[in-house]
Structure formats: structure tokens, C-alpha cells
Design a protein around this motif. Structure first.
Motif, PDB file in Angstrom:
ATOM      1  N   THR A   1      -3.203  43.249 -33.873  1.00  0.00           N
ATOM      2  CA  THR A   1      -3.088  41.967 -34.586  1.00  0.00           C
ATOM      3  C   THR A   1      -3.729  42.075 -35.977  1.00  0.00           C
ATOM      4  OG1 THR A   1      -3.298  40.842 -32.455  1.00  0.00           O
ATOM      5  CG2 THR A   1      -3.545  39.484 -34.415  1.00  0.00           C
TER       6      THR A   1
ATOM      7  N   LYS B   1      -2.771  27.039 -35.029  1.00  0.00           N
ATOM      8  CA  LYS B   1      -2.307  28.331 -34.487  1.00  0.00           C
ATOM      9  C   LYS B   1      -0.891  28.235 -33.921  1.00  0.00           C
ATOM     10  CE  LYS B   1      -3.726  27.929 -29.775  1.00  0.00           C
ATOM     11  NZ  LYS B   1      -3.540  28.453 -28.529  1.00  0.00           N
ATOM     12  N   PHE B   2      -0.297  29.394 -33.705  1.00  0.00           N
ATOM     13  CA  PHE B   2       1.055  29.527 -33.164  1.00  0.00           C
ATOM     14  C   PHE B   2       1.083  29.043 -31.712  1.00  0.00           C
ATOM     15  CE2 PHE B   2       4.099  32.451 -30.938  1.00  0.00           C
ATOM     16  CZ  PHE B   2       5.257  32.164 -31.644  1.00  0.00           C
TER      17      PHE B   2
ATOM     18  N   ALA C   1      -0.151  31.203 -28.568  1.00  0.00           N
ATOM     19  CA  ALA C   1      -1.011  32.347 -28.907  1.00  0.00           C
ATOM     20  C   ALA C   1      -2.467  32.075 -28.529  1.00  0.00           C
ATOM     21  CB  ALA C   1      -0.932  32.635 -30.408  1.00  0.00           C
TER      22      ALA C   1
ATOM     23  N   THR D   1      -4.271  32.992 -33.979  1.00  0.00           N
ATOM     24  CA  THR D   1      -3.336  33.287 -35.073  1.00  0.00           C
ATOM     25  C   THR D   1      -4.125  33.623 -36.323  1.00  0.00           C
ATOM     26  OG1 THR D   1      -1.520  31.916 -34.250  1.00  0.00           O
ATOM     27  CG2 THR D   1      -1.613  32.240 -36.627  1.00  0.00           C
TER      28      THR D   1
ATOM     29  N   THR E   1       2.032  35.730 -40.774  1.00  0.00           N
ATOM     30  CA  THR E   1       1.104  35.432 -39.685  1.00  0.00           C
ATOM     31  C   THR E   1       1.117  36.562 -38.669  1.00  0.00           C
ATOM     32  OG1 THR E   1       2.869  34.165 -38.629  1.00  0.00           O
ATOM     33  CG2 THR E   1       1.175  32.900 -39.769  1.00  0.00           C
TER      34      THR E   1
ATOM     35  N   HIS F   1      -0.248  37.201 -34.618  1.00  0.00           N
ATOM     36  CA  HIS F   1      -0.788  36.498 -33.461  1.00  0.00           C
ATOM     37  C   HIS F   1      -1.252  37.455 -32.363  1.00  0.00           C
ATOM     38  CE1 HIS F   1       1.505  33.302 -35.347  1.00  0.00           C
ATOM     39  NE2 HIS F   1       2.615  33.995 -35.169  1.00  0.00           N
TER      40      HIS F   1
ATOM     41  N   LEU G   1      -1.309  37.310 -28.729  1.00  0.00           N
ATOM     42  CA  LEU G   1      -0.695  36.436 -27.729  1.00  0.00           C
ATOM     43  C   LEU G   1      -1.428  36.490 -26.387  1.00  0.00           C
ATOM     44  CD1 LEU G   1       3.088  37.234 -28.392  1.00  0.00           C
ATOM     45  CD2 LEU G   1       1.770  35.304 -29.284  1.00  0.00           C
TER      46      LEU G   1
ATOM     47  N   THR H   1       1.178  41.096 -28.859  1.00  0.00           N
ATOM     48  CA  THR H   1       1.015  40.520 -30.201  1.00  0.00           C
ATOM     49  C   THR H   1       2.395  40.187 -30.749  1.00  0.00           C
ATOM     50  OG1 THR H   1       1.382  42.423 -31.696  1.00  0.00           O
ATOM     51  CG2 THR H   1      -0.774  42.289 -30.609  1.00  0.00           C
TER      52      THR H   1
ATOM     53  N   TRP I   1       4.082  39.189 -34.923  1.00  0.00           N
ATOM     54  CA  TRP I   1       3.717  38.985 -36.335  1.00  0.00           C
ATOM     55  C   TRP I   1       4.990  38.907 -37.169  1.00  0.00           C
ATOM     56  CZ3 TRP I   1       5.254  44.014 -37.687  1.00  0.00           C
ATOM     57  CH2 TRP I   1       5.092  44.988 -36.677  1.00  0.00           C
TER      58      TRP I   1
END
Ligand SMILES: [Zn+2]
Length: 484
Positions: free
Chosen positions: A179, A208-209, A212, A215, A232, A234, A236, A261, A263
Motif C-alpha cells: 500500500t 476512506k474508501f 478498506a 486509505t 489513492t 488502500h 483492504l 490492496t 490503488w
């Protein structure tokens, strides 16, 4: 220059209505056009060529760091999205659905991908069986659809292009390392190739996402003092591996869920290029992503076809052989002055002017788009000189943007001052925050500023301060800004 010759320059000033200026640059430089469908754009050849340059430079980095490219379907069954509630809730207001195929009503609706965690998770559960299959490091270049209410070309459109990396790992630590590695890759890419300095850090829970653990983002500061999230990354965690059942036998024969992850970076970066570097004369492109790096404009006077043109053509060939992207503008229907403005509008980093008098002096005049500086060089020095100047422009544009970012980053401890800055000059405000989302929400409500990033642990100063809003002890250092 006559009035007609200046036609190209007549765009709204950047310091005035910046949205108007932005729209005019996009139209005049032929970057994109509005599609007949609301919220959608057509990326025109010149704009697409900038995207191709940026894409290739990022793709190289993605591959060099061990990832491979693949392609997954555009449609995602509704049941896949429903498996992860937080993810579904986060995206459902923006999802476009396919309900009919040909003449037939579908038994299950298909989402047009708003992001691909669900479909990729489903496939990973088939491909990953053992620790020997890990890490799995896949990237895809694709289009994405998110049904946006308010749109603006490149910055926010219903359909956009991007890359999304999706990786699976044996441990949390490896996923976290990935990440941060991808976050650092984005920062290096944006700063080196797009000449835009960015802040990087972690997002608050609110920002944040959906789905996730954490992030991370890189954020640029546009010249109107608003921030733009440019990429971004993340962590996860195991959210998606648990719902999509992505399991593997670990090194001690135990069955485990993988750590993941994702991105992404999108065509939004073209909007960032326009907003951070452009000026009243139009676009200003960093040489590394400029479709045309050098334009040669012959001064069409007297017997220029006999005297100037052959020299200009030789120059074009030799500069091209040196690896530069060069255009020779021989259009006779426009005056040189009009052409100067036209190429300035399109952001070409260097212009070489050559006329009958220059031929006599065995020289050409080189004009920089970034600073407007004019300098004459002997013809046989151009091959060596121009690549040097292009490098200098690439760096100079970054330095100018960095100076702007620094000037517009305010360290503030008083909430009244916070408010007055957000009402006037804007920019980034660096301050302490207690970590309570109630404070974050209230600040957003009152000032429209959001937390763009929080400093990561290793970047935080020692000790703590007081929250900008509630004055309680605060362990977080936040960068607030209004954002696109
Ligand atoms: Zn607080």
C-alpha cells in the motif's frame, strides 16, 4: 500584433472565474468536448495524447515494481457487490445498472463497474490456493462509470479512464508495505513527470474508501487554492477475502484469508495539469507529458520557402533524431503571431522561431512557454541545447508549483483564523485534530473544508497539540482544504 492575431489569446483570465477559464482552455486547446450525454466527455486527440504519455510513464513504473497487466469484465453481477455491505453502500448511489440484454430482461442486474474489487475478488478466489500463488500483483487499465451529479471535464466525469492495481498477500505487513509502496510510486510519478508537488498521507475514517481498512492519498494544490486528490492506495485488509472466500494454505499448512490492496489513478490528472500549471495564455505542459515538446515556427517573409524552409526542415529532422517530439508549423493561412499564441494555448514547452534574418546570422530564437524567456542560439547548438532546456522546464515548473504550495500552506491554531483563510485565500491548513469525526463534520459544515490527509505516524511531530475546533488534546496532524 493586430487584433485578429491575438484572437487565440482572448480567454477569460485565470484570476477571474476559474471555472470559465478552465472550460475555455479545454475547448480552445482541443483537449476534450462535451458528449451529448450529460456528465460525459469526449477526450479529443490532443488531450488523449497527453493521457497516453502519462499512462505509459506510470505503466512503466507499475511493471518495474513487479506488477503485470490483465483485463477484467466491465459488468459486475449485483450479488457480487452485495457481498460486502460497506462497499455496496459506499458505491450504490453512483452505480449504473444494466437490466436488459437485447430483448431479454436479465435475471440479475449487472453493475457497470464503479471499481473492480468485487469481480477481481471473485476471480482471485479461484486462482489463489497456496502461499506459492502469493503475492499476486495485477493491474488493469480500464474505464469506470460512476453516476455523478455534478461533473466537470477530467476532474469529475460519469465515465473516466484509470488504472487499478489489485494485489493479494500472505500477511498484513506485506499488504501494508505494498500500500505504501504504491503511494510512494504515485508521489514520485506525479512530482517527476507532471511537475506537481503533492502531500501524501492517510485519510480519516470518514474519507476512506468503502470497504478498506485504511486509505492513503496524494493531494495536489490547484492554483485556486483547492485541493485535488490525484491518486489513492488502500490497504483492504481481509474484508474482501472473507466475503469472496480468497483463501490459501500457508507455509505451515494452515488455511488463511489473503490480505489485499488496491490503488488507482485516473484521467483526473489531466485536470490537475491544467489547473496547476495553466495561465492566462492557456495550457502549460511539463515536457515529459507534452505531445509536442518543440514547435518550429518559420517566419514567412520574402523568399522564406527557399531560404528558411529547408533549414527548418533539417532542424525538425535532427531534433527528432535526438528523441524530441517536434512539429514544424508550415501553415501559410495563419500569421506567425497567431501561431505563437496558438501553440502557447496548447502548452507546447518550447517554440523555435526562424526567419530570413536568423538564417543570415546562422541562428534561431528559442522561446520558453514556462517563463516566456527568449534567447537566440547558433543553429548547430540546438540539438544539444534544447534537451537541456526541456529538462530545466520540467524542473522549473515543479519548483514554481512547490513555491506556490508552500506559500499557500498555513499552520493555524485558531479556528477563527481557519475560517477566514478558507473564506479568502484557501490553500492547505495544517493543524491539530482530536480524531473525533464530530469535529471533522462540523468543520466541513461551517467552512466546506475537509481533511485531505493526516500525517503518517513517522511524519508526526513529537508531543501533541489542541484540536482546532474543540481544543481537546489532539494526536492527529491534519491537512484541511476545500477540494474538487
Ligand atoms: Zn476536536
Amino acid at each position: 500584433m493586430s487584433k485578429d492575431e491575438r484572437f487565440v489569446k482572448q480567454i477569460s483570465p485565470k484570476s477571474g472565474d476559474i471555472s470559465k477559464w478552465y472550460g475555455e482552455i479545454i475547448r480552445r486547446a482541443e483537449l476534450a468536448d462535451y458528449a451529448p450525454m450529460k456528465g460525459m466527455m469526449v477526450i479529443r486527440p490532443y488531450g488523449f495524447s497527453i493521457w497516453e504519455k502519462a499512462r505509459d510513464l506510470l505503466d512503466r513504473r507499475i511493471k518495474e515494481s513487479g506488477h503485470v497487466n490483465a483485463y477484467f469484465p466491465l459488468f459486475i453481477p449485483e450479488s457480487f457487490l452485495q457481498k460486502e455491505t460497506e462497499h455496496l453502500e459506499g458505491f450504490s448511489p453512483e452505480v449504473a445498472w444494466v437490466t436488459v440484454g437485447g430483448q431479454e430482461e436479465l435475471e440479475e442486474r449487472l453493475a457497470v463497474r464503479p471499481t473492480s474489487e468485487a469481480i477481481i475478488g471473485n476471480m482471485y478466489s479461484k486462482w489463489i490456493k497456496s502461499w506459492r500463488d502469493l503475492p499476486l500483483l495485477i493491474n488493469q487499465w480500464a474505464n469506470i462509470v460512476r453516476w455523478e451529479k455534478v461533473t466537470r471535464p477530467f476532474l469529475r466525469t460519469t465515465e473516466f479512464l484509470w488504472q487499478e492495481g489489485h494485489t493479494a498477500h500472505e500477511t498484513y505487513a506485506e499488504a501494508q508495505e505494498e500500500t505504501l509502496k504504491c503511494l510512494a510510486m504515485y508521489k514520485e510519478f506525479v512530482e517527476t513527470e507532471l511537475s506537481i508537488p503533492v502531500l501524501s498521507g492517510i485519510k480519516s475514517q470518514r474519507e476512506k474508501f468503502a470497504g478498506a481498512l485504511a486509505t492513503y492519498a496524494v493531494e495536489g494544490l490547484m492554483s485556486d487554492g483547492k485541493a485535488l486528490q490525484m491518486g489513492t492506495s488502500h490497504n483492504l485488509g481481509q474484508h474482501f477475502s472473507k466475503v469472496f472466500n480468497i483463501r490459501f494454505e500457508d507455509r505451515s499448512q494452515k488455511i488463511q484469508y489473503v490480505w489485499q490492496t488496491s490503488w488507482g489513478m485516473s484521467t483526473r490528472i489531466i485536470g490537475a495539469l491544467i489547473m496547476s500549471h495553466g495561465d492566462d495564455s492557456g495550457l502549460k505542459l511539463p515536457p515529459n507529458v507534452a505531445p509536442i515538446q518543440v514547435v518550429i515556427v518559420p517566419i514567412t517573409l520574402g523568399d522564406w520557402r527557399k531560404s528558411v524552409l529547408p533549414v527548418a526542415q533539417r532542424m525538425e529532422r535532427s531534433l527528432r533524431e535526438k528523441g524530441m517530439r517536434v512539429t514544424l508549423d508550415v501553415r501559410e493561412e495563419f500569421t506567425p503571431g497567431w501561431k505563437f499564441s496558438d501553440w502557447e494555448m496548447r502548452g507546447v514547452p518550447l517554440r523555435v522561431e526562424i526567419g530570413p534574418r536568423d538564417i543570415k546570422n546562422d541562428q534561431a530564437v528559442v522561446v520558453r512557454r514556462d517563463t516566456g524567456t527568449k534567447e537566440a542560439f547558433p543553429l548547430d547548438a540546438l540539438e544539444e541545447k534544447l534537451p537541456e532546456i526541456l529538462k530545466d522546464i520540467q524542473k522549473g515548473m515543479f519548483d514554481a508549483a512547490l513555491a506556490f504550495q508552500k506559500e499557500n500552506t498555513h499552520e493555524v491554531e485558531d479556528y477563527q483564523e481557519f475560517k477566514s483563510i478558507m473564506e479568502s485565500r484557501r490553500g492547505f491548513i495544517k493543524t491539530f485534530w482530536c480524531g473525533d469525526s464530530a469535529c471533522e463534520d462540523k468543520i466541513k459544515e461551517e467552512t466546506m473544508a475537509t481533511i485531505r490527509v493526516l500525517l503518517m505516524k513517522e511524519d508526526k511531530p513529537k508531543g501533541s497539540g489542541k484540536c482546532i475546533l474543540c481544543a481537546k488534546a489532539a494526536g492527529e496532524v491534519a491537512y484541511f482544504a476545500k477540494a474538487y
